[in-house]
Design a protein around this motif. Structure first.
Motif, short mmCIF file in Angstrom:
data_model
loop_
_atom_site.label_atom_id
_atom_site.label_comp_id
_atom_site.label_asym_id
_atom_site.label_seq_id
_atom_site.Cartn_x
_atom_site.Cartn_y
_atom_site.Cartn_z
N GLU A 16 0.82 -1.21 0.00
CA GLU A 16 0.00 0.00 0.00
C GLU A 16 0.85 1.26 0.00
O GLU A 16 1.79 1.39 0.77
CB GLU A 16 -0.92 0.00 1.23
CG GLU A 16 -1.92 -1.15 1.25
CD GLU A 16 -2.78 -1.12 2.50
OE1 GLU A 16 -2.75 -0.09 3.21
OE2 GLU A 16 -3.47 -2.11 2.76
N LEU A 17 0.52 2.16 -0.90
CA LEU A 17 1.21 3.45 -0.99
C LEU A 17 0.20 4.57 -0.75
O LEU A 17 -0.95 4.48 -1.19
CB LEU A 17 1.85 3.61 -2.38
CG LEU A 17 2.93 2.59 -2.76
CD1 LEU A 17 3.34 2.79 -4.21
CD2 LEU A 17 4.14 2.73 -1.87
N PRO A 18 0.61 5.65 -0.08
CA PRO A 18 -0.32 6.75 0.19
C PRO A 18 -0.72 7.50 -1.06
O PRO A 18 -1.78 8.11 -1.10
CB PRO A 18 0.47 7.63 1.16
CG PRO A 18 1.89 7.36 0.85
CD PRO A 18 1.93 5.91 0.48
N GLU A 82 17.13 7.77 6.83
CA GLU A 82 16.47 8.76 5.98
C GLU A 82 16.09 8.16 4.63
O GLU A 82 15.02 8.41 4.09
CB GLU A 82 17.36 9.99 5.80
CG GLU A 82 17.39 10.92 6.99
CD GLU A 82 16.01 11.50 7.31
OE1 GLU A 82 15.37 12.04 6.38
OE2 GLU A 82 15.57 11.38 8.45
N GLN A 83 17.01 7.36 4.07
CA GLN A 83 16.74 6.70 2.80
C GLN A 83 15.55 5.74 2.93
O GLN A 83 14.69 5.67 2.03
CB GLN A 83 17.98 5.93 2.33
CG GLN A 83 19.15 6.80 1.92
CD GLN A 83 18.91 7.52 0.60
OE1 GLN A 83 18.08 7.12 -0.20
NE2 GLN A 83 19.66 8.60 0.38
N ILE A 84 15.48 5.02 4.02
CA ILE A 84 14.37 4.10 4.25
C ILE A 84 13.07 4.87 4.42
O ILE A 84 12.01 4.46 3.90
CB ILE A 84 14.65 3.22 5.49
CG1 ILE A 84 15.84 2.29 5.21
CG2 ILE A 84 13.42 2.40 5.86
CD1 ILE A 84 16.30 1.50 6.41
N PRO A 88 9.78 3.82 -0.62
CA PRO A 88 8.86 2.71 -0.33
C PRO A 88 9.47 1.34 -0.64
O PRO A 88 9.11 0.35 0.01
CB PRO A 88 7.65 2.99 -1.23
CG PRO A 88 8.17 3.88 -2.31
CD PRO A 88 9.25 4.70 -1.69
N TYR A 89 10.37 1.27 -1.62
CA TYR A 89 11.01 0.00 -1.93
C TYR A 89 11.88 -0.48 -0.78
O TYR A 89 11.93 -1.68 -0.48
CB TYR A 89 11.86 0.12 -3.21
CG TYR A 89 11.04 0.16 -4.47
CD1 TYR A 89 10.50 -1.01 -5.01
CD2 TYR A 89 10.80 1.35 -5.13
CE1 TYR A 89 9.74 -0.98 -6.17
CE2 TYR A 89 10.05 1.39 -6.29
CZ TYR A 89 9.52 0.22 -6.81
OH TYR A 89 8.77 0.25 -7.96
N TYR A 99 3.58 1.77 3.17
CA TYR A 99 4.47 2.93 3.29
C TYR A 99 4.05 3.79 4.47
O TYR A 99 2.86 4.01 4.73
CB TYR A 99 4.41 3.76 2.01
CG TYR A 99 5.27 5.00 2.06
CD1 TYR A 99 6.64 4.91 1.85
CD2 TYR A 99 4.72 6.24 2.32
CE1 TYR A 99 7.45 6.04 1.89
CE2 TYR A 99 5.50 7.38 2.37
CZ TYR A 99 6.87 7.27 2.15
OH TYR A 99 7.66 8.38 2.22
N GLN A 100 5.05 4.28 5.22
CA GLN A 100 4.78 5.17 6.34
C GLN A 100 5.73 6.36 6.30
O GLN A 100 6.89 6.23 5.89
CB GLN A 100 4.91 4.42 7.68
CG GLN A 100 6.30 3.85 7.95
CD GLN A 100 6.35 3.04 9.24
OE1 GLN A 100 5.51 2.19 9.49
NE2 GLN A 100 7.34 3.35 10.07
#
Length: 262
Positions: A16-18, A82-84, A88-89, A99-100
């Motif tokens: 799920e992506l926002p 920060e990269q995480i 989303p990947y 994704y959060q």
């Protein structure tokens, strides 16, 4: 305290992506996530924690995945988090269901991850990955062999396009003149090495005519078009220089023998 998450992770296309959309199954992080046997080492990692005491620890996939991301990207602990948080990947790679916006962990946790996941465990994971890929490859080979034995045709899976312009430029096309020139250079090097310990015994170094031989070689090699007579004449000269060098090598070997010392 360690609690294994029972809820299975969704496939990448259902992550799920926002902002809507789906994760691509061809992304490098998605492919790598499929290669790593996370569940096989979950129990071993859980043994490092108490079953009842302490706050719930981060899952093994999140711990190992975060360390892999750090090494893969070559970033600091803070930059890795920060990269995480932004990608989303990467969140899918460490085992999140959706994704959060907030970072899933603090950068200080990487210090604990490095202590818990040592080199021995990493080697076990690598061996497991290699073994699984080898078994997979063996199954495909056996399947092809069975199809061939049954007389069934193997379907063509595409075309192989070869481009000769991609060959390394430093590999020369072997020619008679070029090979003789290289052999002459090597014999000159051998003469130099043999003469070094015999300087005191031998007053003069054997003549090799290397400068003249090189000029005669380049005179022909640099030409775009060389006639048959020119090439044959150049080959004959290089053969003479090579024969002379081989004779000098034999003389130096004889001069260096212990029973030949004066």
């Amino acid at each position: 305290m360690y609690r294994k998450e029972e809820q299975p992770l969704p496939p990448p296309e259902k992550f799920e992506l926002p902002f809507e959309g789906k994760l691509s199954p061809n992304n490098r992080w998605v492919i790598m996530a499929e290669l790593i046997p996370w569940d096989d080492f979950e129990e071993e990692y859980a043994k490092l924690f108490s079953a009842e005491k302490g706050a719930p620890a981060k899952l093994f996939r999140m711990a190992l995945g975060t360390l892999i991301i750090k090494e893969k990207l070559g970033t600091s602990d803070r930059e890795t988090i920060e990269q995480i948080r932004e990608n989303p990947y990467l969140q899918y790679f460490i085992g999140l269901n959706c994704y959060q916006q907030e970072p899933p962990l603090e950068s200080s946790m990487l210090v604990h991850f490095r202590k818990r996941i040592d080199g021995e465990l990493i080697n076990k994971i690598n061996k497991k990955i290699v073994k699984r890929e080898i078994d997979k490859s063996d199954k495909e080979v056996k399947k092809k062999d069975c199809l061939q034995e049954k007389g069934e045709k193997i379907k063509n899976k595409g075309k192989l396009i070869l481009d000769a312009t991609c060959a390394p430029a430093d590999i020369k096309y072997p020619t008679d003149l070029g090979i003789l020139n290289q052999a002459r250079i090597e014999t000159e090097r051998i003469i130099d090495n043999l003469y070094t310990p015999l300087r005191v015994k031998l007053r003069k170094k054997p003549r090799t005519s290397r400068k003249i031989a090189r000029k005669e070689y380049l005179k022909v090699a640099k030409k775009r078009k060389v006639s048959y007579q020119e090439r044959r004449k150049a080959i004959g000269k290089q053969l003479k220089y090579l024969k002379k060098n081989l004779g000098n090598i034999e003389d130096l070997i004889q001069a260096g023998l212990p029973w030949k010392s004066e």
